[in-house]
Design a protein around this motif. Structure first.
Motif, mmCIF file in Angstrom:
data_model
loop_
_atom_site.group_PDB
_atom_site.id
_atom_site.type_symbol
_atom_site.label_atom_id
_atom_site.label_comp_id
_atom_site.label_asym_id
_atom_site.label_seq_id
_atom_site.Cartn_x
_atom_site.Cartn_y
_atom_site.Cartn_z
ATOM 1 N N LYS A 172 0.831 -1.200 0.000
ATOM 2 C CA LYS A 172 0.000 0.000 0.000
ATOM 3 C C LYS A 172 0.872 1.258 0.000
ATOM 4 O O LYS A 172 0.455 2.319 0.454
ATOM 5 N N ASN A 173 2.061 1.107 -0.523
ATOM 6 C CA ASN A 173 3.004 2.216 -0.613
ATOM 7 C C ASN A 173 2.711 3.004 -1.887
ATOM 8 O O ASN A 173 2.854 2.497 -3.002
ATOM 9 N N GLU A 174 2.312 4.248 -1.712
ATOM 10 C CA GLU A 174 1.983 5.113 -2.856
ATOM 11 C C GLU A 174 3.151 5.227 -3.830
ATOM 12 O O GLU A 174 2.954 5.332 -5.047
ATOM 13 N N LEU A 175 4.371 5.178 -3.294
ATOM 14 C CA LEU A 175 5.561 5.334 -4.128
ATOM 15 C C LEU A 175 5.695 4.198 -5.147
ATOM 16 O O LEU A 175 6.226 4.410 -6.242
ATOM 17 N N VAL A 176 5.243 3.002 -4.801
ATOM 18 C CA VAL A 176 5.302 1.878 -5.742
ATOM 19 C C VAL A 176 4.508 2.223 -6.997
ATOM 20 O O VAL A 176 4.974 2.022 -8.134
ATOM 21 N N TYR A 177 3.314 2.751 -6.804
ATOM 22 C CA TYR A 177 2.455 3.104 -7.927
ATOM 23 C C TYR A 177 3.027 4.287 -8.707
ATOM 24 O O TYR A 177 2.973 4.317 -9.939
ATOM 25 N N ASN A 178 3.580 5.266 -7.981
ATOM 26 C CA ASN A 178 4.194 6.414 -8.655
ATOM 27 C C ASN A 178 5.335 5.972 -9.564
ATOM 28 O O ASN A 178 5.478 6.462 -10.703
ATOM 29 N N GLU A 179 6.159 5.051 -9.052
ATOM 30 C CA GLU A 179 7.302 4.591 -9.843
ATOM 31 C C GLU A 179 6.849 3.765 -11.047
ATOM 32 O O GLU A 179 7.480 3.822 -12.111
ATOM 33 N N LEU A 180 5.776 3.021 -10.888
ATOM 34 C CA LEU A 180 5.236 2.273 -12.038
ATOM 35 C C LEU A 180 4.798 3.228 -13.139
ATOM 36 O O LEU A 180 5.081 3.002 -14.325
ATOM 37 N N VAL A 181 4.094 4.291 -12.751
ATOM 38 C CA VAL A 181 3.676 5.297 -13.742
ATOM 39 C C VAL A 181 4.902 5.870 -14.435
ATOM 40 O O VAL A 181 4.929 6.024 -15.667
ATOM 41 N N TYR A 182 5.919 6.190 -13.646
ATOM 42 C CA TYR A 182 7.163 6.743 -14.207
ATOM 43 C C TYR A 182 7.773 5.779 -15.230
ATOM 44 O O TYR A 182 8.188 6.197 -16.324
ATOM 45 N N CYS A 183 7.824 4.492 -14.880
ATOM 46 C CA CYS A 183 8.428 3.502 -15.780
ATOM 47 C C CYS A 183 7.663 3.400 -17.088
ATOM 48 O O CYS A 183 8.259 3.340 -18.176
ATOM 49 N N PHE A 184 6.342 3.368 -17.012
ATOM 50 C CA PHE A 184 5.545 3.296 -18.242
ATOM 51 C C PHE A 184 5.731 4.564 -19.081
ATOM 52 O O PHE A 184 5.762 4.500 -20.319
ATOM 53 N N ASP A 185 5.894 5.704 -18.409
ATOM 54 C CA ASP A 185 6.125 6.956 -19.127
ATOM 55 C C ASP A 185 7.479 6.932 -19.830
ATOM 56 O O ASP A 185 7.595 7.321 -21.005
ATOM 57 N N VAL A 186 8.506 6.454 -19.121
ATOM 58 C CA VAL A 186 9.849 6.360 -19.712
ATOM 59 C C VAL A 186 9.828 5.460 -20.941
ATOM 60 O O VAL A 186 10.509 5.724 -21.940
ATOM 61 N N GLN A 187 9.028 4.411 -20.889
ATOM 62 C CA GLN A 187 8.915 3.478 -22.014
ATOM 63 C C GLN A 187 7.997 3.995 -23.126
ATOM 64 O O GLN A 187 7.810 3.321 -24.128
ATOM 65 N N SER A 188 7.427 5.190 -22.915
ATOM 66 C CA SER A 188 6.417 5.724 -23.841
ATOM 67 C C SER A 188 5.281 4.718 -24.019
ATOM 68 O O SER A 188 4.767 4.502 -25.121
ATOM 69 N N ASN A 189 4.893 4.118 -22.916
ATOM 70 C CA ASN A 189 3.872 3.070 -22.934
ATOM 71 C C ASN A 189 2.840 3.326 -21.844
ATOM 72 O O ASN A 189 2.488 2.424 -21.070
ATOM 73 N N LEU A 190 2.348 4.566 -21.766
ATOM 74 C CA LEU A 190 1.353 4.882 -20.758
ATOM 75 C C LEU A 190 0.059 4.111 -20.967
ATOM 76 O O LEU A 190 -0.666 3.829 -20.009
ATOM 77 N N LEU A 191 -0.215 3.740 -22.214
ATOM 78 C CA LEU A 191 -1.412 2.918 -22.470
ATOM 79 C C LEU A 191 -1.271 1.557 -21.797
ATOM 80 O O LEU A 191 -2.261 0.995 -21.300
#
Length: 471
Positions: A172-191
């Motif tokens: 339930k660590n908010e940072l885990v989800y934040n970092e996942l969003v960041y990773c998908f953004d870095v991959q240009s794969n937000l979809l």
């Protein structure tokens, strides 16, 4: 480092530990030596860490360790505080001493890994985390740190897998989800991120962090309406979710729902300690609603809280400009520029102020600087050209918008303004060409031409051309 303490209050409820905190602080003020049970000292240190009050957290650890020198939880909490302060050598010494009484403890090794990451030894840290993972009780924390190490090493797909494993362990660590969003953004794969978070929501519709991450993905894609809906679900599930309210406010600002955004930022401040960032956004929502007194007050609070927060100084300058207090505005925008001299908006506001005061040379220099920094900002070219138009230097005004057109060839406003200046220069054929191009780019914006002409014959001639184009 990036540790979440919000689930650590098993023995004491919030009211009980808040009362203990008041007694602890009162004892400190009276210069008494606080004495509590080991469990209370542990909970006090965590209580303060959750709230970012690390000085009090350190005092709770130090006083606790005086009474309970071998308390592993107090040692680890103190280690975390030292890491946050980047006092890594002292943190290492503390762990070395703790390992004498707690040999092979996985939490001690976990923090050694965190220290390695802070030192830039991400590959070594990753190896250590992999070693302790099978024995760790809180595997979600180990997976999270593995993910962070992998991100630092540039191994984004593996990092995504690690963060997903952390979520699989019910993190339930908010940072885990934040970092996942960041990773998908870095991959240009937000979809791809949207697919994942929707899947998590299907599995647990009350997972506010999944709704929150979904909203972040939509925000990154400029899908603000969908982002707003996702953040609204997040705060509906957890009403005191400060990050949810804050990001909801950002989406509402992008949707120009300024009154709603104001309420969201107010709610943010209800559920977390005030910060210069949140106060600045609250002030901006007031400013958009033309509530200039409240806007200025909150910008000032932000600047008082963090004197290096350039947006707060800029915000005060912006409010004063709207109130036609140009000299005062210049004072504050210069403070913003001193902190950040590569922000074109700051130079543009300085130029506009100087222009209003008739300081042509100073204004010209500031517009030139703004255009160098951000040549694709049409407002810079438009406002700069207006400086010369008001001096009836129509040729120079046209030259400036022409430079803007070369930088932004699809901006209709620049073509309409070029048409205006050419008409004032009696260059009718050229003006007609620019008008045609402007009407093709954005027909509806032609109404701005009427602001520059009061002569009825000129207005009628313009209207005939525009009507012909529409046919």
């Amino acid at each position: 480092m990036n540790q979440d303490y919000s689930d650590h209050f098993d023995e004491f409820n919030e009211a009980t530990i808040a009362d203990a905190a008041k007694r602890f602080e009162s004892m400190l003020q009276r210069k008494e030596t606080p004495y509590f049970s080991e469990e209370v000292f542990e909970s006090l240190s965590e209580y303060y860490m959750v709230r970012g009050k690390f000085d009090f957290a350190m005092k709770a650890c130090n006083f606790g360790l005086k009474h309970y020198p071998h308390s592993l939880d107090l040692i680890l909490n103190k280690t975390q505080i030292l890491i946050n302060k980047f006092e890594l050598e002292e943190a290492t010494d503390l762990l070395d001493n703790a390992s004498i009484f707690h040999p092979s403890d996985t939490e001690i090794e976990y923090f050694r890994g965190v220290i390695l990451m802070c030192s830039g030894d991400n590959a070594e840290a990753l190896d250590l985390f992999r070693q302790i993972l099978p024995l760790a009780e809180e595997k979600e924390n180990v997976y999270f740190q593995m993910g962070m190490a992998l991100v630092s090493l540039g191994h984004i797909p593996e990092a995504i897998e690690a963060f997903q494993n952390a979520i699989g362990c019910k993190s339930k660590n908010e940072l885990v989800y934040n970092e996942l969003v960041y990773c998908f953004d870095v991959q240009s794969n937000l979809l791809g991120g949207i697919d994942l978070f929707n899947q998590l929501i299907d599995e647990d519709p009350y997972n506010q962090l999944a709704w929150f991450a979904l909203g972040q993905c939509y925000n990154q894609l400029n899908l603000y309406e969908k982002a707003k809906d996702a953040f609204e679900y997040a705060v509906a599930i957890e009403g005191d979710f400060a990050s949810g309210w804050y990001n909801l406010g950002l989406s509402q600002m992008n949707l120009e729902s300024f009154s709603d955004a104001k309420e969201s930022f107010i709610n943010t401040l209800r559920f977390e300690e005030p910060s210069a960032e949140v106060l600045t956004h609250l002030a901006a929502s007031h400013e958009k609603l033309e509530e200039y007194t409240e806007a200025y007050k909150n910008y000032k609070k932000a600047a008082d809280m963090d004197e290096f927060w350039d947006d707060a100084w800029f915000g005060m300058a912006s409010v004063l400009y709207e109130q036609e207090k140009y000299l005062e505005s210049i004072h504050f925008v210069k403070k913003a520029i001193k902190l950040n001299d590569i922000n074109s908006d700051f130079w543009l506001l300085l130029a506009d102020n100087e222009s209003k005061l008739g300081n042509v040379i100073s204004s010209e220099e500031a517009y030139d600087k703004a255009a160098d920094l951000d040549p694709i900002n049409a407002d810079i070219w438009l406002n700069w050209s207006l400086l010369h138009f008001e001096q009836e230097n129509y040729h120079r005004a046209f030259e400036i918008v022409y430079e803007g057109i070369e930088e932004i060839p699809d901006d209709a406003d620049l073509y309409y303004r070029a048409c205006t200046y050419l008409l004032y220069s009696s260059s009718f054929n050229e003006a007609y060409k620019y008008l045609q191009e402007a009407l093709v780019l954005d027909y509806d914006k032609h109404v701005q031409l009427y602001d520059f002409f009061s002569n009825l014959d000129t207005l009628k001639a313009l209207q005939r051309i525009i009507d012909q184009f529409r046919k």
